[in-house]
Enzyme design. Structure first.
Site, PDB file in Angstrom:
ATOM      1  N   LYS A 257      38.641 -24.211  33.456  1.00 59.16           N
ATOM      2  CA  LYS A 257      37.252 -24.291  33.944  1.00 59.16           C
ATOM      3  C   LYS A 257      36.589 -22.910  33.865  1.00 59.16           C
ATOM      4  CE  LYS A 257      36.537 -23.590  38.126  1.00 59.16           C
ATOM      5  NZ  LYS A 257      36.095 -22.537  39.052  1.00 59.16           N
TER       6      LYS A 257
ATOM      7  N   LYS B 242      33.089 -11.933  38.180  1.00 59.54           N
ATOM      8  CA  LYS B 242      34.290 -12.776  38.316  1.00 59.54           C
ATOM      9  C   LYS B 242      34.679 -13.367  36.954  1.00 59.54           C
ATOM     10  CE  LYS B 242      37.452 -15.662  39.861  1.00 59.54           C
ATOM     11  NZ  LYS B 242      38.785 -15.275  40.295  1.00 59.54           N
TER      12      LYS B 242
HETATM   13  P1  NAD Z   1      41.128 -26.687  45.372  1.00 66.10           P
HETATM   14  O1  NAD Z   1      40.846 -27.749  44.364  1.00 66.10           O
HETATM   15  O2  NAD Z   1      42.508 -26.541  45.909  1.00 66.10           O
HETATM   16  O3  NAD Z   1      40.134 -26.835  46.636  1.00 66.10           O
HETATM   17  C1  NAD Z   1      38.801 -27.279  46.544  1.00 66.10           C
HETATM   18  C2  NAD Z   1      38.534 -28.164  47.761  1.00 66.10           C
HETATM   19  O4  NAD Z   1      37.143 -28.526  47.772  1.00 66.10           O
HETATM   20  C3  NAD Z   1      39.334 -29.479  47.736  1.00 66.10           C
HETATM   21  O5  NAD Z   1      40.065 -29.618  48.950  1.00 66.10           O
HETATM   22  C4  NAD Z   1      38.251 -30.560  47.597  1.00 66.10           C
HETATM   23  O6  NAD Z   1      38.573 -31.774  48.245  1.00 66.10           O
HETATM   24  C5  NAD Z   1      37.066 -29.868  48.258  1.00 66.10           C
HETATM   25  N1  NAD Z   1      35.758 -30.413  47.889  1.00 66.10           N
HETATM   26  C6  NAD Z   1      35.328 -30.863  46.686  1.00 66.10           C
HETATM   27  N2  NAD Z   1      34.041 -31.252  46.764  1.00 66.10           N
HETATM   28  C7  NAD Z   1      33.646 -31.033  48.048  1.00 66.10           C
HETATM   29  C8  NAD Z   1      32.416 -31.210  48.760  1.00 66.10           C
HETATM   30  N3  NAD Z   1      31.326 -31.706  48.152  1.00 66.10           N
HETATM   31  N4  NAD Z   1      32.378 -30.871  50.071  1.00 66.10           N
HETATM   32  C9  NAD Z   1      33.481 -30.373  50.694  1.00 66.10           C
HETATM   33  N5  NAD Z   1      34.669 -30.189  50.090  1.00 66.10           N
HETATM   34  C10 NAD Z   1      34.740 -30.515  48.780  1.00 66.10           C
HETATM   35  O7  NAD Z   1      40.649 -25.332  44.679  1.00 66.10           O
HETATM   36  P2  NAD Z   1      41.034 -23.824  45.096  1.00 66.10           P
HETATM   37  O8  NAD Z   1      42.254 -23.409  44.363  1.00 66.10           O
HETATM   38  O9  NAD Z   1      40.977 -23.688  46.576  1.00 66.10           O
HETATM   39  O10 NAD Z   1      39.814 -23.044  44.413  1.00 66.10           O
HETATM   40  C11 NAD Z   1      38.501 -23.114  44.952  1.00 66.10           C
HETATM   41  C12 NAD Z   1      37.594 -22.204  44.127  1.00 66.10           C
HETATM   42  O11 NAD Z   1      38.098 -20.860  44.162  1.00 66.10           O
HETATM   43  C13 NAD Z   1      37.510 -22.590  42.642  1.00 66.10           C
HETATM   44  O12 NAD Z   1      36.201 -22.376  42.174  1.00 66.10           O
HETATM   45  C14 NAD Z   1      38.500 -21.642  41.984  1.00 66.10           C
HETATM   46  O13 NAD Z   1      38.188 -21.407  40.631  1.00 66.10           O
HETATM   47  C15 NAD Z   1      38.353 -20.399  42.841  1.00 66.10           C
HETATM   48  N6  NAD Z   1      39.545 -19.545  42.904  1.00 66.10           N
HETATM   49  C16 NAD Z   1      40.784 -20.093  43.038  1.00 66.10           C
HETATM   50  C17 NAD Z   1      41.901 -19.245  43.056  1.00 66.10           C
HETATM   51  C18 NAD Z   1      43.317 -19.807  43.166  1.00 66.10           C
HETATM   52  O14 NAD Z   1      44.268 -19.043  42.924  1.00 66.10           O
HETATM   53  N7  NAD Z   1      43.515 -21.066  43.506  1.00 66.10           N
HETATM   54  C19 NAD Z   1      41.737 -17.860  42.979  1.00 66.10           C
HETATM   55  C20 NAD Z   1      40.448 -17.329  42.890  1.00 66.10           C
HETATM   56  C21 NAD Z   1      39.347 -18.184  42.843  1.00 66.10           C
END
Ligand code: NAD
Length: 300
Positions: free
Chosen positions: A244, A176
């Site tokens: 990040k 990734k």
């Molecule tokens: P986001 O910030 O929208 O969602 C993360 C969620 O996790 C939030 O709702 C937050 O409140 C929750 N959270 C934080 N700590 C927590 C805990 N201890 N217990 C339960 N919930 C908790 O982020 P996202 O865009 O959904 O991305 C999530 C992951 O996926 C990241 O690592 C990101 O790099 C990866 N990712 C994102 C994308 C994208 O396009 N957004 C694409 C591929 C990968």
């Protein structure tokens, strides 16, 4: 529990990606017990039969599989070894799949600690963004034991169309990070091409169409360049999350020393965007760095 439409999923993290993935699991027929630290994050999921739980233990204890979709390494550490985490409250199915993008070496450490408690951990980060999450068409890169991959496959198939077991624990995260390295450099290349073309009064919309037909074609040119040209910075993968990921790439390259000069340069551009308060904008907002560098703005 091992047929495609039965089994209990404990789903942690209902953000941009997680809420769509949890919905797809529920729509595939799985029972989903979900938790997010933001109590309202899962409100819209109740209509799909997803039960929003008040804490991690109530979401995971009855689960055949626990899936997390969290921002970064510290949040995954919290759900593994925090007071309310999986080591203290083991899930019934003893299977944990972290689909967040986090550090590969931390992943290995979590996996070893969980294995000592009889819990199998897979790293299964994704590519495809919010659209892939919504449509259940994510690409999923899985590290960990093959037996765990086989056990998790019916659940992963509800969220993605391209599933690949790429090696031992941490391998999914490493692949990734390589994906993110390529995406970041590609976005930077598109910004530079658009900035140069703009300075020479080229029609950017037409140029994108022309280039999509040739060897410079890419997902980024296809999906992000229109928003760059229109100045739409709102939707998509946030600048903060990409920064990040680039930090994780550069940290990984320090541990097994590999010079990554282009990635380091791109990270500086992302820091520039963050310094101008654009961290919560989509990736395409990187082009605004070029507005500043060139003193031009095609959107006036
Ligand atoms: P986001 O910030 O929208 O969602 C993360 C969620 O996790 C939030 O709702 C937050 O409140 C929750 N959270 C934080 N700590 C927590 C805990 N201890 N217990 C339960 N919930 C908790 O982020 P996202 O865009 O959904 O991305 C999530 C992951 O996926 C990241 O690592 C990101 O790099 C990866 N990712 C994102 C994308 C994208 O396009 N957004 C694409 C591929 C990968």
């Amino acid at each position: 529990m091992n047929n495609k439409t039965s089994g209990v999923v404990g789903f942690l993290g209902l953000g941009v990606m997680g809420r769509e993935m949890a919905r797809n699991l529920a729509e595939a027929g799985f029972t989903v017990h979900a938790f997010d630290v933001i109590p309202t994050a899962g409100d819209a999921l109740r209509q799909f039969g997803i039960e929003i739980m008040p804490d991690i233990p109530s979401a995971v204890t009855d689960a055949d599989i626990v899936i997390s979709m969290l921002p970064d390494t510290p949040q995954v550490e919290e759900i593994v070894s925090g007071t309310n985490g999986l080591l203290a409250h083991p899930p019934r199915g003893k299977l944990f799949v972290d689909m967040s993008t986090i550090a590969p070496d931390a992943t290995r450490k979590f996996s070893q600690a969980l294995a000592a408690a009889g819990i199998t951990m897979l790293d299964a980060p994704v590519s495809g963004g919010p659209v892939g999450a919504k449509n259940g068409t994510l690409t999923i890169m899985v590290g960990g034991e093959a037996s765990g991959f086989a056990q998790a496959t019916p659940f992963l198939q509800a969220m993605g169309t391209t599933l690949n077991h790429v090696g031992a624990s941490g391998a999914g995260q490493t692949v990734k990070l390589c994906n993110q390295l390529i995406c970041g450099i590609n976005i930077q290349a598109i910004c530079e091409a658009l900035a140069l073309a703009r300075a020479w009064d080229i029609d950017l919309v037409q140029m994108r169409e022309v280039l999509l037909g040739g060897s410079a074609a890419s997902w980024m040119l296809d999906k992000l360049a229109p928003a760059m040209i229109e100045g739409d910075v709102s939707a998509g993968f946030r600048i903060d999350l990409m920064m990040k990921d680039l930090r994780l790439v550069l940290e990984a390259a320090q541990k097994h020393p590999v010079p990554l000069p282009a990635t380091a340069l791109v990270a500086t551009q992302y820091q520039n965007a963050q310094a101008y308060g654009e961290g919560s904008n989509g990736n395409q907002a990187l082009f605004k760095v070029y507005d500043r560098l060139t003193g031009q703005n095609n959107r006036n």
